[in-house]
Scaffold this motif. Structure first.
Motif, short mmCIF file in Angstrom:
data_model
loop_
_atom_site.label_atom_id
_atom_site.label_comp_id
_atom_site.label_asym_id
_atom_site.label_seq_id
_atom_site.Cartn_x
_atom_site.Cartn_y
_atom_site.Cartn_z
N THR A 155 -18.64 2.59 -32.69
CA THR A 155 -20.57 1.03 -32.60
C THR A 155 -20.64 0.08 -31.79
OG1 THR A 155 -19.29 0.41 -35.00
CG2 THR A 155 -20.99 -0.63 -33.83
N ILE A 156 -22.19 0.50 -31.53
CA ILE A 156 -22.56 -0.10 -30.09
C ILE A 156 -23.31 -0.97 -30.53
CG2 ILE A 156 -23.67 0.10 -27.81
CD1 ILE A 156 -23.16 3.35 -28.20
N GLU A 157 -23.16 -2.59 -29.83
CA GLU A 157 -23.83 -4.06 -30.39
C GLU A 157 -24.18 -4.11 -28.99
OE1 GLU A 157 -21.89 -5.99 -34.49
OE2 GLU A 157 -20.08 -5.11 -33.13
N LYS A 158 -23.90 -3.61 -27.70
CA LYS A 158 -24.28 -3.79 -26.67
C LYS A 158 -25.32 -2.83 -25.90
CE LYS A 158 -19.49 -4.96 -26.30
NZ LYS A 158 -17.95 -4.66 -25.59
N ASN A 159 -26.70 -4.06 -24.75
CA ASN A 159 -27.44 -2.84 -24.18
C ASN A 159 -26.29 -2.26 -23.06
OD1 ASN A 159 -28.81 -4.10 -25.90
ND2 ASN A 159 -29.19 -6.00 -24.88
N LEU A 160 -25.97 -1.15 -23.13
CA LEU A 160 -25.50 -0.40 -22.55
C LEU A 160 -26.00 0.99 -22.09
CD1 LEU A 160 -21.45 0.19 -24.35
CD2 LEU A 160 -22.65 -2.01 -22.50
N TYR A 161 -25.24 1.43 -21.16
CA TYR A 161 -25.62 3.14 -20.56
C TYR A 161 -24.77 3.96 -20.65
CZ TYR A 161 -29.77 0.00 -18.52
OH TYR A 161 -30.50 -0.76 -18.51
N LEU A 162 -24.46 4.27 -22.30
CA LEU A 162 -23.93 5.94 -21.91
C LEU A 162 -24.49 7.19 -21.56
CD1 LEU A 162 -22.76 3.93 -24.06
CD2 LEU A 162 -22.11 4.91 -25.22
N TYR A 163 -23.50 8.04 -20.47
CA TYR A 163 -23.38 8.82 -20.52
C TYR A 163 -22.93 10.18 -20.37
CZ TYR A 163 -27.85 6.59 -17.31
OH TYR A 163 -29.04 5.81 -16.74
N GLY A 164 -23.30 11.22 -20.69
CA GLY A 164 -21.48 12.27 -21.01
C GLY A 164 -22.24 13.64 -20.33
N GLY A 165 -21.35 14.66 -19.89
CA GLY A 165 -21.13 15.82 -18.95
C GLY A 165 -20.54 15.32 -18.08
N PHE A 166 -19.81 15.23 -17.96
CA PHE A 166 -19.32 14.89 -16.60
C PHE A 166 -18.51 16.08 -17.05
CE2 PHE A 166 -21.15 10.65 -16.96
CZ PHE A 166 -22.19 10.63 -15.90
N ALA A 167 -17.41 16.90 -15.57
CA ALA A 167 -16.98 17.55 -15.07
C ALA A 167 -15.61 16.70 -14.67
CB ALA A 167 -16.95 18.68 -14.03
N GLY A 168 -15.65 15.40 -14.46
CA GLY A 168 -14.60 14.57 -14.33
C GLY A 168 -14.24 14.66 -13.03
N ASN A 169 -15.13 14.93 -12.41
CA ASN A 169 -14.69 14.29 -10.41
C ASN A 169 -16.56 14.18 -9.80
OD1 ASN A 169 -16.69 16.91 -10.31
ND2 ASN A 169 -15.01 18.40 -9.52
N GLU A 170 -16.91 14.30 -10.58
CA GLU A 170 -18.32 12.83 -10.37
C GLU A 170 -18.09 11.84 -9.30
OE1 GLU A 170 -19.07 16.15 -13.66
OE2 GLU A 170 -18.08 14.84 -13.34
N THR A 171 -18.37 11.60 -8.44
CA THR A 171 -19.00 10.45 -7.74
C THR A 171 -19.91 9.15 -7.91
OG1 THR A 171 -19.19 11.55 -6.02
CG2 THR A 171 -17.27 11.24 -5.69
N PRO A 172 -20.13 8.40 -7.48
CA PRO A 172 -21.82 7.88 -8.06
C PRO A 172 -22.78 8.62 -7.10
CG PRO A 172 -20.09 6.10 -7.37
CD PRO A 172 -19.29 7.56 -7.67
N GLU A 173 -22.03 9.18 -6.06
CA GLU A 173 -23.30 10.02 -5.32
C GLU A 173 -23.07 11.36 -5.84
OE1 GLU A 173 -20.85 8.48 -3.81
OE2 GLU A 173 -21.51 6.82 -3.32
N LYS A 174 -23.07 12.15 -6.08
CA LYS A 174 -22.89 12.63 -7.40
C LYS A 174 -23.59 13.07 -8.71
CE LYS A 174 -20.10 15.42 -3.48
NZ LYS A 174 -18.72 16.33 -3.38
N PHE A 175 -24.04 11.52 -9.42
CA PHE A 175 -24.42 11.82 -10.68
C PHE A 175 -25.44 12.61 -10.96
CE2 PHE A 175 -27.56 9.95 -13.44
CZ PHE A 175 -26.39 9.76 -14.12
N GLU A 176 -26.33 13.32 -10.27
CA GLU A 176 -26.78 14.38 -10.59
C GLU A 176 -25.98 15.61 -10.76
OE1 GLU A 176 -29.81 13.94 -11.81
OE2 GLU A 176 -29.71 11.71 -11.23
N LEU A 177 -24.80 15.85 -10.20
CA LEU A 177 -24.28 17.21 -11.03
C LEU A 177 -23.98 17.24 -11.91
CD1 LEU A 177 -21.78 17.67 -7.34
CD2 LEU A 177 -24.36 18.66 -8.06
N ARG A 178 -23.76 15.86 -13.11
CA ARG A 178 -23.57 16.32 -14.13
C ARG A 178 -24.64 17.46 -15.27
NH1 ARG A 178 -25.72 12.77 -18.29
NH2 ARG A 178 -27.54 12.02 -17.82
N ASP A 179 -23.39 17.69 -16.26
CA ASP A 179 -24.51 19.31 -17.14
C ASP A 179 -24.09 18.59 -18.23
OD1 ASP A 179 -25.21 21.26 -18.14
OD2 ASP A 179 -25.05 22.42 -16.85
N PRO A 180 -25.09 18.15 -18.62
CA PRO A 180 -24.21 18.33 -20.52
C PRO A 180 -24.34 19.13 -20.76
CG PRO A 180 -25.94 16.74 -20.24
CD PRO A 180 -26.27 17.69 -18.64
#
Length: 393
Positions: free
Chosen positions: A72-97
């Motif tokens: 249940t989401i009652e806050k204004n959040l940003y949720l992103y899926g698709g990560f391999a689990g080793n991404e850093t903020p500089e490599k955000f675009e490497l995620r692949d849902p």
């Protein structure tokens, strides 16, 4: 020096403002140690823990895996899926849902996979095999869902994939497929809802009931805008001797605008509006659409719909009124099988490239080329610019 000082202060202010706007990043991983969510190693091991801990404007990164808790989401959040689990903020675009699927599966007939009461943004999350709607969107919320897959969910009532009540969500590049419900097999929209579907696929959903409406979409809201979508293979299946109408889209009331959209291979067992059923709408306009096949492919009750720059093909009874209709559809600059009165209409075979394989683009020799009116979107369903007619060329 003063100029440099002022610029430095302004830069620091902007950085601090950005941090305040976007908040912090929280990590979720099935194999995290559930400590503080600040890294992949100390990540929360459930999405609901991260959502509970997060504040408005925080961002949640979710590693690939299947998560079984209802959210249940009652806050204004940003949720992103698709990560391999080793991404850093500089490599955000490497995620692949697509490769790293983040899946929510909730096996509870009373709880949706993800329930939303906020203006959050969700990108790259799949709801799969839920026993209630994959997404339930409520109470004047205005979330944005991007690149989400809503697949094989079911509801004992309405909206197998998505149920929307009094909300204004946007769906961009989403796939809604294989869902089922009593009404609105794929999507159910009601009350004062204003909804956008853009670049979405709504495929193979089913409404099954003694009087099922809307295999793909059942709309009973305020406004619906469908842009650049494919609505195919959806079913409204009746039980006993009751009606089942609107295989692709059943729109009851409100204002409906459909642009650049393909309707094909949808089915309604009662037979009215196998592709589109328009009922009691304030306005219903389909522009630059391709609507294919089915007996009684387009049906309406009360005020008829309007079609501009469209192809209506593959049915010997394309437009059939149902019950107390007040007239016939207004169709112009369109290709209609069997012909239809109206400015700019033609009845020649549109000559699709390969309809047997689902390729409904026009071949170069199609009579539909250079015969539409000048209104409508600048791009076609594939995102290519539409040619502009130049006198003498």
């Amino acid at each position: 020096m003063k100029t440099i000082h002022v610029c430095l202060v302004l830069t620091i202010f902007l950085i601090l403002s950005q941090e305040n706007v976007y908040g912090k990043t929280i990590y979720v991983s099935k194999n995290g140690n559930n400590q503080d969510g600040e890294t992949w190693q100390t990540a929360y091991n459930s999405i609901i823990n991260a959502v509970s801990y997060a504040a408005d404007q925080d961002t949640i990164w979710i590693k690939a895996g299947t998560y079984n808790d209802p959210i249940t989401i009652e806050k204004n959040l940003y949720l992103y899926g698709g990560f391999a689990g080793n991404e850093t903020p500089e490599k955000f675009e490497l995620r692949d849902p697509i490769i790293n699927q983040t899946i929510v599966t909730v096996r509870d007939i009373k709880k949706a996979g993800i329930k939303i009461y906020s203006d959050c943004m969700i990108d790259g999350i799949t709801t799969l095999n839920c026993d209630h709607p994959g997404f339930s969107i409520l109470t004047q919320s205005s979330p944005v869902l991007k690149r989400c897959i809503i697949r094989n969910n079911s509801s004992p009532t309405v909206g197998g994939g998505i149920a929307i009540t009094n909300a204004s969500p946007e769906f961009i590049n989403c796939t809604i497929s294989g869902n089922s419900a009593v009404d609105g097999g794929g999507i159910f929209i009601r009350e004062s809802s204003n909804v956008l579907f853009q670049n979405c696929e709504i495929i193979g959903n089913i409404a099954l009931n003694e009087g099922a409406w809307g295999g793909g979409i059942l709309f009973v809201g305020s406004s619906l805008f469908i842009d650049n979508c494919r609505i195919t293979g959806n079913i409204a299946q009746q039980g006993s001797d009751y009606e089942a109408d609107g295989g692709g889209l059943f729109a009851n009331g409100g204002d409906v605008l459909v642009r650049n959209t393909l309707f094909s291979s949808n089915f309604a067992s009662y037979g009215f509006g196998e592709q589109i059923y328009a009922m009691n709408n304030h306005s219903f306009l389909a522009e630059n659409c391709t609507i294919l096949g089915g007996e009684k492919a387009i049906s309406w009750r009360k005020d008829p719909p309007t079609f501009i720059n469209s192809i209506l093909w593959g049915s010997s009874s394309m437009c059939v009124p149902h019950m107390d209709s007040t007239g016939d559809p207004d169709i112009s600059y369109s290709c209609v099988q069997g012909g239809y009165p109206g400015e700019g209409n033609i009845s020649d075979d549109p000559l699709f490239r390969d309809p047997a394989s689902g390729d409904f683009r026009l071949s170069p020799e199609s009579p539909c080329i250079d015969t539409a009116g000048t209104s409508g979107p600048p791009d076609d369903l594939n995102g290519n610019p539409r040619p502009v007619d130049i006198a003498g060329i």
